[in-house]
Design a protein around this motif. Sequence first.
Motif, PDB file in Angstrom:
ATOM      1  N   ARG A  44       0.935  -1.021  -0.024  1.00  0.00           N
ATOM      2  CA  ARG A  44      -0.027   0.016   0.109  1.00  0.00           C
ATOM      3  C   ARG A  44       0.853   1.353  -0.118  1.00  0.00           C
ATOM      4  NH1 ARG A  44      -2.237   3.885   2.845  1.00  0.00           N
ATOM      5  NH2 ARG A  44      -1.068   3.402   4.564  1.00  0.00           N
ATOM      6  N   ARG A  45       1.994   1.254   0.752  1.00  0.00           N
ATOM      7  CA  ARG A  45       2.673   2.329   0.875  1.00  0.00           C
ATOM      8  C   ARG A  45       3.505   2.768  -0.371  1.00  0.00           C
ATOM      9  NH1 ARG A  45       5.671   1.670   6.672  1.00  0.00           N
ATOM     10  NH2 ARG A  45       3.917   1.796   7.967  1.00  0.00           N
ATOM     11  N   LEU A  46       4.069   1.483  -1.060  1.00  0.00           N
ATOM     12  CA  LEU A  46       4.678   1.714  -2.270  1.00  0.00           C
ATOM     13  C   LEU A  46       3.921   2.235  -3.490  1.00  0.00           C
ATOM     14  CD1 LEU A  46       6.970  -1.441  -2.364  1.00  0.00           C
ATOM     15  CD2 LEU A  46       7.714   1.055  -1.797  1.00  0.00           C
ATOM     16  N   GLU A  47       2.667   1.725  -3.294  1.00  0.00           N
ATOM     17  CA  GLU A  47       1.588   2.364  -4.405  1.00  0.00           C
ATOM     18  C   GLU A  47       1.347   3.456  -4.168  1.00  0.00           C
ATOM     19  OE1 GLU A  47      -0.367  -2.112  -5.803  1.00  0.00           O
ATOM     20  OE2 GLU A  47      -1.429  -0.759  -4.204  1.00  0.00           O
ATOM     21  N   HIS A  48       0.999   4.115  -2.879  1.00  0.00           N
ATOM     22  CA  HIS A  48       0.777   5.559  -2.688  1.00  0.00           C
ATOM     23  C   HIS A  48       2.220   6.509  -3.004  1.00  0.00           C
ATOM     24  CE1 HIS A  48      -2.769   4.299  -0.800  1.00  0.00           C
ATOM     25  NE2 HIS A  48      -3.043   5.793  -0.789  1.00  0.00           N
ATOM     26  N   ARG A  49       3.272   5.875  -3.159  1.00  0.00           N
ATOM     27  CA  ARG A  49       4.468   6.887  -3.831  1.00  0.00           C
ATOM     28  C   ARG A  49       4.232   6.931  -5.094  1.00  0.00           C
ATOM     29  NH1 ARG A  49       9.775   4.847  -0.635  1.00  0.00           N
ATOM     30  NH2 ARG A  49      10.246   3.608  -2.451  1.00  0.00           N
ATOM     31  N   SER A  50       3.574   8.015  -5.700  1.00  0.00           N
ATOM     32  CA  SER A  50       3.311   8.134  -7.104  1.00  0.00           C
ATOM     33  C   SER A  50       4.499   8.023  -8.007  1.00  0.00           C
ATOM     34  CB  SER A  50       2.490   9.239  -7.429  1.00  0.00           C
ATOM     35  OG  SER A  50       3.351  10.430  -6.809  1.00  0.00           O
ATOM     36  N   SER A  51       5.734   8.032  -7.557  1.00  0.00           N
ATOM     37  CA  SER A  51       6.825   8.022  -8.299  1.00  0.00           C
ATOM     38  C   SER A  51       7.127   6.632  -9.021  1.00  0.00           C
ATOM     39  CB  SER A  51       8.140   8.546  -7.554  1.00  0.00           C
ATOM     40  OG  SER A  51       8.385   7.634  -6.580  1.00  0.00           O
ATOM     41  N   ASP A  52       6.714   5.703  -8.536  1.00  0.00           N
ATOM     42  CA  ASP A  52       7.098   4.336  -9.066  1.00  0.00           C
ATOM     43  C   ASP A  52       6.054   3.697 -10.022  1.00  0.00           C
ATOM     44  OD1 ASP A  52       9.393   4.615  -7.385  1.00  0.00           O
ATOM     45  OD2 ASP A  52       8.657   3.613  -5.620  1.00  0.00           O
ATOM     46  N   SER A  53       6.688   3.231 -10.916  1.00  0.00           N
ATOM     47  CA  SER A  53       5.856   2.474 -11.953  1.00  0.00           C
ATOM     48  C   SER A  53       5.458   1.037 -11.278  1.00  0.00           C
ATOM     49  CB  SER A  53       6.627   2.032 -13.142  1.00  0.00           C
ATOM     50  OG  SER A  53       7.758   1.122 -12.980  1.00  0.00           O
ATOM     51  N   ARG A  54       4.477   0.207 -12.035  1.00  0.00           N
ATOM     52  CA  ARG A  54       3.985  -1.035 -11.326  1.00  0.00           C
ATOM     53  C   ARG A  54       5.189  -1.916 -11.391  1.00  0.00           C
ATOM     54  NH1 ARG A  54       0.276  -3.264  -9.066  1.00  0.00           N
ATOM     55  NH2 ARG A  54      -0.860  -1.358  -9.114  1.00  0.00           N
ATOM     56  N   GLU A  55       5.788  -2.157 -12.528  1.00  0.00           N
ATOM     57  CA  GLU A  55       6.953  -2.995 -12.474  1.00  0.00           C
ATOM     58  C   GLU A  55       7.900  -2.729 -11.409  1.00  0.00           C
ATOM     59  OE1 GLU A  55       9.041  -2.367 -16.303  1.00  0.00           O
ATOM     60  OE2 GLU A  55      10.825  -3.826 -15.233  1.00  0.00           O
ATOM     61  N   VAL A  56       8.275  -1.399 -11.314  1.00  0.00           N
ATOM     62  CA  VAL A  56       9.296  -1.284 -10.040  1.00  0.00           C
ATOM     63  C   VAL A  56       8.665  -1.572  -8.717  1.00  0.00           C
ATOM     64  CG1 VAL A  56      10.375   0.756  -8.812  1.00  0.00           C
ATOM     65  CG2 VAL A  56      10.283   0.900 -11.304  1.00  0.00           C
ATOM     66  N   ILE A  57       7.381  -1.441  -8.505  1.00  0.00           N
ATOM     67  CA  ILE A  57       6.736  -1.676  -7.300  1.00  0.00           C
ATOM     68  C   ILE A  57       6.759  -3.299  -7.095  1.00  0.00           C
ATOM     69  CG2 ILE A  57       4.454  -2.076  -5.968  1.00  0.00           C
ATOM     70  CD1 ILE A  57       3.848   0.949  -7.067  1.00  0.00           C
ATOM     71  N   GLU A  58       6.499  -4.151  -8.099  1.00  0.00           N
ATOM     72  CA  GLU A  58       6.676  -5.631  -7.898  1.00  0.00           C
ATOM     73  C   GLU A  58       7.944  -5.982  -7.819  1.00  0.00           C
ATOM     74  OE1 GLU A  58       3.927  -7.227  -7.650  1.00  0.00           O
ATOM     75  OE2 GLU A  58       2.580  -5.514  -8.212  1.00  0.00           O
ATOM     76  N   ARG A  59       8.851  -5.425  -8.424  1.00  0.00           N
ATOM     77  CA  ARG A  59      10.270  -5.649  -8.059  1.00  0.00           C
ATOM     78  C   ARG A  59      10.922  -5.261  -6.643  1.00  0.00           C
ATOM     79  NH1 ARG A  59      14.064  -2.361 -11.196  1.00  0.00           N
ATOM     80  NH2 ARG A  59      12.658  -2.178 -12.967  1.00  0.00           N
ATOM     81  N   ARG A  60      10.226  -4.117  -6.070  1.00  0.00           N
ATOM     82  CA  ARG A  60      10.399  -3.844  -4.907  1.00  0.00           C
ATOM     83  C   ARG A  60       9.849  -4.853  -3.725  1.00  0.00           C
ATOM     84  NH1 ARG A  60      12.667   1.860  -4.340  1.00  0.00           N
ATOM     85  NH2 ARG A  60      13.248   2.207  -6.420  1.00  0.00           N
ATOM     86  N   ILE A  61       8.780  -5.347  -3.972  1.00  0.00           N
ATOM     87  CA  ILE A  61       8.098  -5.854  -3.241  1.00  0.00           C
ATOM     88  C   ILE A  61       8.681  -7.504  -3.035  1.00  0.00           C
ATOM     89  CG2 ILE A  61       5.917  -7.748  -2.823  1.00  0.00           C
ATOM     90  CD1 ILE A  61       4.402  -4.999  -3.469  1.00  0.00           C
ATOM     91  N   LYS A  62       9.068  -7.888  -4.243  1.00  0.00           N
ATOM     92  CA  LYS A  62       9.915  -9.156  -4.372  1.00  0.00           C
ATOM     93  C   LYS A  62      11.297  -9.131  -3.409  1.00  0.00           C
ATOM     94  CE  LYS A  62      11.580 -13.303  -6.152  1.00  0.00           C
ATOM     95  NZ  LYS A  62      12.755 -13.236  -4.869  1.00  0.00           N
TER      96      LYS A  62
END
Length: 202
Positions: free
Chosen positions: A132-150
């Motif tokens: 939720r926090r990563l998705e709220h940081r508007s700066s990151d693309s979906r791909e970047v978010i998925e990579r960060r979660i992994k």
Amino acid sequence: MKREGLIMIISAPSGAGKTTLCHELRKRFPAMRESVSYTTRPPRSGEVDGEDYCFVSPEQFQAMVEEDAFAEWAEVHGNLYGTALKTLEDARKNGVDLLLDIDCQGALTLKERFEGGVYVFILPPSMEELRRRLEHRSSDSREVIERRIKRASDEIKEARWYDYIIINDRFQDAFEELSSIVLAQNHRTFRMMGQVAKLFDI
Ligand code: 5GP
């Protein structure tokens, strides 16, 4: 007797709130300095060379690796980052308290190579909240978010060898917990004895 500087290493998965916690910690403990790392990543807008990072080319970084100038270094998100051995030695020699914001691989290398650091790992309250926090940081693309979660789920496994763990659910609680670690370290007998010797002439 010179007070031995505190070297505090903080790691966290991206989105756990480490940057804000470190920022507030430095306000509360103004004597604490942030270690300036070397990196091959290009500067972001507003970042100042020598203040935020020492920005170097991959060739310059490699030369420092070969000279054994780094206490630790690691590849993070495709860029190289390293802490110069001299930064740590100078801080220790001059009794300066230093805050290192470095990733888990680098922190582990440091723990094996450099004695006396205090290692703190900051966790989000859950993977759902991290997302939720990563998705709220508007700066990151979906791909970047998925990579960060992994990457976060791999990094969280490293928490076991840190000295302290903080779960950043309510910011204020996490901040108090982090501050209390600094306070406790500042009151270690070996850090206090210089002052005691001066006060009581012993
Ligand atoms: P950023 O590029 O967003 O400033 O930092 C990305 C990541 O690199 C952060 O997680 C930070 O902890 C890590 N990092 C920054 N400096 C160093 C360093 O000197 N060594 C290591 N191992 N990681 C670092």
